[in-house]
Design a protein around this motif. Sequence first.
Motif, PDB file in Angstrom:
ATOM      1  N   ILE A 201     -42.202 -55.838 -12.358  1.00 36.29           N
ATOM      2  CA  ILE A 201     -43.653 -55.664 -12.092  1.00 36.29           C
ATOM      3  C   ILE A 201     -44.091 -55.467 -10.744  1.00 36.29           C
ATOM      4  O   ILE A 201     -45.127 -54.913 -10.404  1.00 36.29           O
ATOM      5  CB  ILE A 201     -44.520 -56.717 -12.811  1.00 36.29           C
ATOM      6  CG1 ILE A 201     -44.049 -56.852 -14.325  1.00 36.29           C
ATOM      7  CG2 ILE A 201     -45.989 -56.255 -12.936  1.00 36.29           C
ATOM      8  CD1 ILE A 201     -44.664 -58.097 -15.065  1.00 36.29           C
ATOM      9  N   SER A 202     -42.992 -56.113  -9.828  1.00 35.03           N
ATOM     10  CA  SER A 202     -43.487 -55.724  -8.385  1.00 35.03           C
ATOM     11  C   SER A 202     -43.415 -54.336  -7.970  1.00 35.03           C
ATOM     12  O   SER A 202     -43.438 -54.240  -6.878  1.00 35.03           O
ATOM     13  CB  SER A 202     -42.363 -56.947  -7.718  1.00 35.03           C
ATOM     14  OG  SER A 202     -41.286 -56.413  -8.189  1.00 35.03           O
ATOM     15  N   HIS A 203     -43.091 -53.586  -8.750  1.00 32.15           N
ATOM     16  CA  HIS A 203     -43.002 -52.079  -8.330  1.00 32.15           C
ATOM     17  C   HIS A 203     -44.155 -51.830  -7.508  1.00 32.15           C
ATOM     18  O   HIS A 203     -44.065 -50.757  -6.647  1.00 32.15           O
ATOM     19  CB  HIS A 203     -42.801 -50.980  -9.552  1.00 32.15           C
ATOM     20  CG  HIS A 203     -43.905 -51.125 -10.521  1.00 32.15           C
ATOM     21  ND1 HIS A 203     -44.110 -51.981 -11.477  1.00 32.15           N
ATOM     22  CD2 HIS A 203     -45.196 -50.410 -10.567  1.00 32.15           C
ATOM     23  CE1 HIS A 203     -45.183 -51.903 -12.239  1.00 32.15           C
ATOM     24  NE2 HIS A 203     -45.699 -50.702 -11.707  1.00 32.15           N
ATOM     25  N   PHE A 204     -45.204 -52.380  -7.658  1.00 32.14           N
ATOM     26  CA  PHE A 204     -46.287 -51.939  -6.908  1.00 32.14           C
ATOM     27  C   PHE A 204     -46.278 -52.029  -5.399  1.00 32.14           C
ATOM     28  O   PHE A 204     -46.933 -51.369  -4.370  1.00 32.14           O
ATOM     29  CB  PHE A 204     -47.770 -52.370  -7.412  1.00 32.14           C
ATOM     30  CG  PHE A 204     -47.883 -53.698  -7.183  1.00 32.14           C
ATOM     31  CD1 PHE A 204     -48.159 -54.432  -6.036  1.00 32.14           C
ATOM     32  CD2 PHE A 204     -47.666 -54.697  -8.424  1.00 32.14           C
ATOM     33  CE1 PHE A 204     -48.439 -56.106  -6.103  1.00 32.14           C
ATOM     34  CE2 PHE A 204     -47.685 -56.024  -8.321  1.00 32.14           C
ATOM     35  CZ  PHE A 204     -48.343 -56.750  -7.356  1.00 32.14           C
ATOM     36  N   MET A 205     -45.369 -53.070  -5.069  1.00 28.93           N
ATOM     37  CA  MET A 205     -45.212 -53.104  -3.524  1.00 28.93           C
ATOM     38  C   MET A 205     -44.242 -52.065  -2.942  1.00 28.93           C
ATOM     39  O   MET A 205     -44.387 -51.721  -2.175  1.00 28.93           O
ATOM     40  CB  MET A 205     -44.745 -54.527  -3.397  1.00 28.93           C
ATOM     41  CG  MET A 205     -44.342 -54.855  -1.786  1.00 28.93           C
ATOM     42  SD  MET A 205     -44.212 -56.612  -1.522  1.00 28.93           S
ATOM     43  CE  MET A 205     -42.584 -56.953  -2.061  1.00 28.93           C
ATOM     44  N   PHE A 206     -42.999 -52.192  -3.586  1.00 29.91           N
ATOM     45  CA  PHE A 206     -42.172 -51.063  -3.424  1.00 29.91           C
ATOM     46  C   PHE A 206     -42.481 -49.455  -3.667  1.00 29.91           C
ATOM     47  O   PHE A 206     -41.829 -48.737  -2.990  1.00 29.91           O
ATOM     48  CB  PHE A 206     -40.849 -51.427  -4.108  1.00 29.91           C
ATOM     49  CG  PHE A 206     -40.149 -52.621  -3.708  1.00 29.91           C
ATOM     50  CD1 PHE A 206     -39.745 -53.038  -2.401  1.00 29.91           C
ATOM     51  CD2 PHE A 206     -40.555 -54.058  -4.595  1.00 29.91           C
ATOM     52  CE1 PHE A 206     -39.230 -54.357  -2.122  1.00 29.91           C
ATOM     53  CE2 PHE A 206     -40.041 -55.021  -4.279  1.00 29.91           C
ATOM     54  CZ  PHE A 206     -39.491 -55.316  -3.153  1.00 29.91           C
ATOM     55  N   TYR A 207     -43.487 -49.423  -3.961  1.00 27.11           N
ATOM     56  CA  TYR A 207     -44.236 -48.088  -4.453  1.00 27.11           C
ATOM     57  C   TYR A 207     -44.583 -47.466  -2.985  1.00 27.11           C
ATOM     58  O   TYR A 207     -44.318 -46.312  -2.574  1.00 27.11           O
ATOM     59  CB  TYR A 207     -45.346 -48.203  -5.177  1.00 27.11           C
ATOM     60  CG  TYR A 207     -46.460 -46.752  -5.279  1.00 27.11           C
ATOM     61  CD1 TYR A 207     -45.943 -45.884  -6.051  1.00 27.11           C
ATOM     62  CD2 TYR A 207     -47.364 -46.765  -4.411  1.00 27.11           C
ATOM     63  CE1 TYR A 207     -46.857 -44.700  -6.022  1.00 27.11           C
ATOM     64  CE2 TYR A 207     -48.074 -45.706  -4.324  1.00 27.11           C
ATOM     65  CZ  TYR A 207     -47.920 -44.613  -5.231  1.00 27.11           C
ATOM     66  OH  TYR A 207     -48.742 -43.515  -5.375  1.00 27.11           O
TER      67      TYR A 207
END
Lengths: 225, 421
Positions: A201-207
């Motif tokens: 769910i941390s994808h929004f940072m690595f996006y």
Amino acid sequence: MTWQSALEFARGPLFYGALLFFIAGMLYRLVTVVALGWSKDRVPDKGSKAGGVVRSFLKGILIWPFIPWVKNTFSRNPLIYIGGGLFHLGLFVTILLGTPHMLVWKSLLGFGWPTLPLPVVDWLAVGGIIGMLILLVHRRINPVLRLISGPAEYLAWLVVFVPMVTGYMMTHHLFFRYEVLYTFHMFSVDFLLIWIPLSRISHFMFYFFSRAIHGQQFGKRGVRV
Amino acid sequence: MVATEQGLQTLVHETGGWVASQLEACTRCGMCAEACHFYQATGNPEYAPVWKVEVLRRAYEQRFTPVGRFKSLIGLEKKITDQDLEHWSKLNYYACTVCNKCALVCPMGIDLGSLLHGVRAGLSAAGVVPDELMAAVNKQVEEGSPLGMTDEVWDSRLEWVADEWEEDIPRDVKGADTLVVFSSIEVMKFPTNIAAIAKILNAAGEKWTVSSKAREVVNFGFYEGSEEHTKLFLSRILEGARDLGVKRIVVTECGHAYDALRWHAANWLPEANDFEIIHITGVLGELVSSGRIQLKPGFFDDKGTLTFHDACKIQRKGGHIQEPRDILNILAPNAFKEMTPNREEAICCGGGGGVIAIKDADPIRYAAFELKIDQVNKVGAKTVTMTCSNCRLQFTNSVEHFGLDWKITSLVQMVADAMID
Ligand code: HEM
Ligand code: HEM
Ligand code: SF4
Ligand code: SF4
């Protein structure tokens, strides 16, 4: 223990603990990735890296089917576009522009902002919930998604789904008493905060990394992203 | 097992922040699958790009992330075994041309092509590269060319081309401006390309040369994913260029070679930046727009519908997207028709990335080519032109396999034929 005290715990100490864990966890993830090292690109550019990055983010935000050239992708993945779009839109609007959530931000940041009327937020929340259901069904029927999904993917889905649903039920006083729902909402939110740094769910940072890299790669070659 | 360990080490070594941040960004949405011609053609979910990089992700997570370490501790995620690497070797070398179409589709913008190249690096360190591909690499190490273009063969082929087409091919000329490095595919299979390029450069009055040291632009080490071999083959070209003192290196119609030399060489071998490195398609664009060569307008207009195939490494990854269009719009303003999708979104021919060198991959390769057949038939073209000899090999081979009546040609060939002397 009464519902009232459980709620107080979930809104109070547990919430702040979870929030701290979230912040520390995300920082840890960020630092470990950055610390792996970045080699310098010595290859001379053909086009503009910066231009590519700008376009890459614009495309990322406007990835919706309006852009003619995403059409082909869209027509092959309509469910992910529609489901994913509804879900993220509903999510962002409720947690940023719903009055109760804005008040949480206000208590944390010290300032607030205008919010959207309840019915609007409400319908977008319904859209978000439907979007998530579409994504789940799709994950179960699409052969590629079945292959790449394990317990972690379903768990991530559930961990986001529960706060969405309990929040919605709470606003409409559905099935359970208000404090009961509120308690569930808060426990699930606390769990979500803890779970984000531990999962995808941390994808929004690595996006922000992947989009920037994408823009650089295509931009330096002088290719439209 | 030792080899597997080495493979994993290499995967881990590949994983700088650049790779890690992209692996972390993946939401496992599966959209990239639909971009891949191998998935589209076969429906095999294992051909989804995200699944092809799965070994890299696992190696990274188990090594670098607390959750990954925890998962492997409690057995939720299995250790990567020899069998796994062999399995992923098939997925990556048989069913991926590293065309990077998937990067355009990924909603997170993950540059899958570079990750897939990283996977190959690990597989090659683990020694699980398909035999035929490895044989070609070894041949290039020993003989200087995967297609057996030894010193003698090179000499006699060039002499023959110069005689047959009566074109002057300057060899090992010190102080020339431009070094042209051909691919052995052209020398051995499409010699008309050599003659065509010679004709064009001579007509333009370019001070050019070929080099017997830097005679092979093909880089099977790049297909393999081995940094050591890639560097070895690149350094042969750079040495040849330095010996002759040229200013620029022109890569002829070969896609991955251009990718390696133009977009990667300088990061391994800084001396690459002593030269301007450009693809022949870029040179054609320059020569035509500056008027150094003149083309007969509409020369190909009466020869039936014509279409252009975009090569992944020259167009999508190389940026030479507009030049071929500009030229074709002079040569055949009416007969030239675009396929859809095209340009950076084009569908790959299915033969790149070393796939065409692997016999066992033939069924998948032909299956992928069927997408191309559909595309070409939709525009009703009988002639297909392109800027990559590896694509051209896949086209000529598949046209024969499927019994099609298409004419397959190259952009340099067309330009050479339509030049006003
Ligand atoms: C910059 C912000 C974000 C971007 C660009 C983004 C992008 C994406 C994309 C492209 C997908 C896959 C396709 C889809 O389902 O639409 C996805 C899936 C998902 N996102 Fe986000 N996201 C963001 C923020 C968030 C946040 C803040 C959350 C939750 C707190 C979240 C939760 C999820 C979940 C749970 C999925 C998987 C759904 C499934 O099971 O298929 N996202 N996201
Ligand atoms: C930061 C912690 C949070 C707190 C303190 C909080 C609190 C609340 C409160 C007080 C309500 C309103 C109930 C009412 O109108 O009577 C609500 C509604 C809602 N919450 Fe949360 N919430 C939090 C986080 C979240 C998150 C992370 C999500 C989504 C994943 C979420 C989804 C919802 C939804 C969908 C509604 C219903 C909105 C509507 O239908 O109008 N909440 N929440
Ligand atoms: S790079 Fe091309 S061939 Fe490889 S997985 Fe992506 S789309 Fe498929
Ligand atoms: S499209 Fe991108 S985010 Fe989605 S599964 Fe493929 S690599 Fe991951």
